[in-house]
Design an enzyme around this catalytic site. Structure first.
Site, PDB file in Angstrom:
ATOM      1  N   CYS A   1      37.057  18.313 -11.774  1.00  0.00           N
ATOM      2  CA  CYS A   1      37.191  17.699 -13.109  1.00  0.00           C
ATOM      3  C   CYS A   1      38.401  17.132 -13.557  1.00  0.00           C
ATOM      4  CB  CYS A   1      36.776  18.569 -14.296  1.00  0.00           C
ATOM      5  SG  CYS A   1      36.159  17.613 -15.781  1.00  0.00           S
TER       6      CYS A   1
ATOM      7  N   GLU B   1      31.021  25.238  -9.926  1.00  0.00           N
ATOM      8  CA  GLU B   1      31.204  26.631 -10.096  1.00  0.00           C
ATOM      9  C   GLU B   1      29.974  26.911 -10.934  1.00  0.00           C
ATOM     10  OE1 GLU B   1      34.048  25.094 -13.375  1.00  0.00           O
ATOM     11  OE2 GLU B   1      33.333  24.531 -11.259  1.00  0.00           O
TER      12      GLU B   1
ATOM     13  N   HIS C   1      31.552  20.073 -11.635  1.00  0.00           N
ATOM     14  CA  HIS C   1      31.811  21.529 -11.870  1.00  0.00           C
ATOM     15  C   HIS C   1      30.951  22.308 -10.822  1.00  0.00           C
ATOM     16  CE1 HIS C   1      34.840  21.654 -15.352  1.00  0.00           C
ATOM     17  NE2 HIS C   1      34.039  20.468 -15.805  1.00  0.00           N
TER      18      HIS C   1
END
Length: 602
Positions: A401, A531, A529
């Site tokens: 990001c 994750e 993102h």
């Protein structure tokens, strides 16, 4: 529909989220479809406007919902896809009731907390509990509801009253109450103290809810005598009390609860109709093997996280878990070193020289670096410096990001020589705005206005990129986003001509999603993102690539045609498999992370 209500006592942050997820894990091992709801008693409509220091990270769902980080635990443990309505807040409930009052739905009656607010809560729970969340789209059979905060908080009173009524609405055989409480052990006496739990349960019962299960959290396990004491004063049988001490990993909690007969109790209490507990034990094998792998990791890898919110680890909860998922799978214990980005800035006046040199020393000693997301201009120059150092020193690097945007700014400044290049978020008057805002997502209103949720990224076929190979040579992938700024299209040609390859773009080919630097061991940055979609048994490819590169294993991994993606996860079923993997990954392992001399510090 069956319901499990999880409440908390004594203190917040006692582990209700992990315990709620563990209830779901052991139920899923029996073939029961599970959904989850998190209740947050704050008045905010969602978590989107929170500072990470206020409430930890903001977790983003497929539909763009910005929610509490506990929903990330539910998705990771249960492998389900939740929706924004699976997170209930006081603000959402009151807004719905006020909107209905304005429409005249209450026909002139006085609108009150009881029954209108409490009815709205019950109707919301019943409605959301029916929404399919499994990958296969099967309807849920059990809904696990976590009530945030602590019993006795004034903010949660309306929710407690709602569930007092709800237990009669759905009948006793269809709802089970689990109360999670802290049992402290003062060093002065070394004795486990049950009085806080007694008081917490007494207050819960006084509000009309009687716990069926008491989950006692403690630093160390306690014996039967403590259980008997809690049983005597809290009106539950000793077998309904489970002591969960601090364990080596959160993924050990469902295994621990299963070993203590939790599924048998839930089957009896909720009439679940489970016929074969032996099969459930077999289905838990993946979790047991995961715990065994974690407990027997022989090698470590150090990761520097150059962030803006490093004082609270929960600010990067999903990021840290994604690193551990990848490390556990590959046979490495991940050691995370947080570095405050501002400490890397040469020109920052309020950074003392000791912090500056200590932070650069940490960065130099690390085996790989992550520059994660964030908002605002504080620490951005430090992130840019970290990107520059990784690029110039061939240090494995992953930007996420804002880290993606920092990598673009750094390249524009130091390779293309665009003096003063920056993001318009930080410097509106920059002569070279290589990062600009997206007008449709920058309305001036706070909350829910960014580019949010799952979006498709298309790989450019002209590039033979490492990151695409890690995703299994897919033509396109889907990942979750949370940003308001993007790469300025006017500078893309200049950036690519000098080696910054934008290997992934959006479906309209207008927005840059993934960059990769050629002639570098691993210099990858993503606008999304990754994750958020990492799972304990299916690690995220960008994190896998980072750790492999840190251990000089990425080239051989790719050369052998191995692929690892959320859809194609090989699962090691035994400790023998783990030993084989560890031996293979560590064979002739060289120390690729030799400490740099102090002269390499800027």
């Amino acid at each position: 529909m069956k319901y499990i209500l999880v409440t908390g006592g004594v203190i917040s942050g006692v582990g209700k989220g992990v315990i709620s997820s563990s209830f779901g894990t052991i139920l899923k091992s029996c073939g029961i479809e599970v959904t989850s709801i998190k209740i947050d008693p704050y008045i905010n409509l969602d978590a989107g406007t929170f500072s990470p220091y206020e409430h930890g990270e903001v977790f983003v769902l497929d539909d763009g919902g910005e929610v509490d980080l506990d929903l990330g635990n539910y998705e990771r443990f249960l492998n389900i896809i939740l929706h924004r309505d699976n997170n209930i807040t006081t603000g959402k409930i009151y807004q719905n009731v006020i909107d209905r009052e304005r429409r005249g739905d209450y026909l002139g009656r006085t609108v009150q907390v009881v029954p209108h607010i409490t009815d709205e809560i019950q109707e919301w729970v019943e409605r959301v509990a029916q929404i399919p969340v499994s990958v296969e789209g099967k309807p849920p059979e059990v809904c696990i509801i976590e009530l945030g905060g602590t019993i006795g908080d004034i903010e949660s009173m309306a929710f407690v009253e709602a569930f007092r009524q709800f237990q009669f609405r759905v009948k006793r055989d269809n709802i089970c109450v689990a109360h999670v409480s802290l049992v402290p052990q003062p060093r002065s006496t070394g004795e486990h103290k049950t009085k806080p739990t007694q008081s917490s349960v007494r207050e819960l019962r006084g509000l009309g809810l009687s716990p069926d299960i008491i989950v006692c959290r403690s630093e160390k396990p306690f014996g039967q005598s403590v259980k008997d004491k809690i049983s005597n004063f809290c009106h539950v049988n000793p077998e309904q009390i489970i002591s969960i001490p601090d364990l080596s990993s959160i993924y050990e909690v469902p295994v621990f609860m299963d070993n203590h007969g939790m599924i048998e109790y839930l089957n009896d209490r909720l009439n679940l109709g489970i016929s074969s507990f032996a099969q459930s034990r077999q289905n838990m094998k993946k979790w047991r093997n995961l715990v065994e792998r974690i407990n027997h990791l022989k090698y470590s890898v150090s990761v520097a996280v150059v962030g803006k919110y490093t004082q609270l680890e929960d600010s990067y909860a999903s990021l840290i878990k994604a690193l551990h998922h990848a490390g556990n799978h590959l046979g490495y214990k991940v050691v995370v070193d947080f570095i405050e980005a501002s400490n890397l800035e040469r020109e920052t006046l309020n950074v003392d020289p000791a912090s500056y040199h200590d932070s650069w020393g940490q960065l130099c000693r690390s085996e790989c670096v992550i520059v994660p997301g964030g908002f605002g201009k504080r620490g951005v120059e430090g992130k840019i410096e970290a990107c520059r150092w990784c690029r110039e020193n061939n240090k494995p690097f992953l930007g996420i990001c804002l880290g993606f945007q920092a990598a673009v700014i750094e390249f524009a400044r130091n390779v293309i020589k665009l003096e003063g290049a920056h993001s318009s978020e930080c410097v509106e008057s920059t002569p070279h705005p290589v990062i600009i805002d997206m007008p449709e997502h920058n309305t001036g209103q706070m909350g829910g206005t960014m580019r949010l949720g799952k979006r498709t990224t298309v790989f450019k076929k002209e590039y033979d990129s490492k990151i695409r190979r890690l995703y299994g040579l897919e033509e396109e992938i889907e990942e979750r986003h949370r940003h308001r700024f993007e790469v300025n299209p006017k500078y893309i040609d200049k950036l690519e001509k000098l080696g910054l390859q934008f290997v992934g773009v959006d479906t309209d080919k207008k927005r840059m999603e993934i960059l990769e630097l050629e002639n570098h061991p691993y210099y990858v940055a993503v606008q999304f993102h990754p994750e958020y979609l990492s799972r304990p048994l299916a690690p995220s490819p960008p994190f896998v690539g980072l750790i492999l590169s840190a251990k000089s294993r990425l080239k051989s991994f790719i050369a052998k045609g191995l692929k690892l993606s959320p859809q194609t996860q090989s699962d090691y079923e035994s400790e023998d498999d783990l030993d084989h993997l560890t031996a293979k990954m560590s064979m002739n392992e060289s120390d690729s992370s030799s400490a740099y001399s102090s002269s390499s510090i800027p």
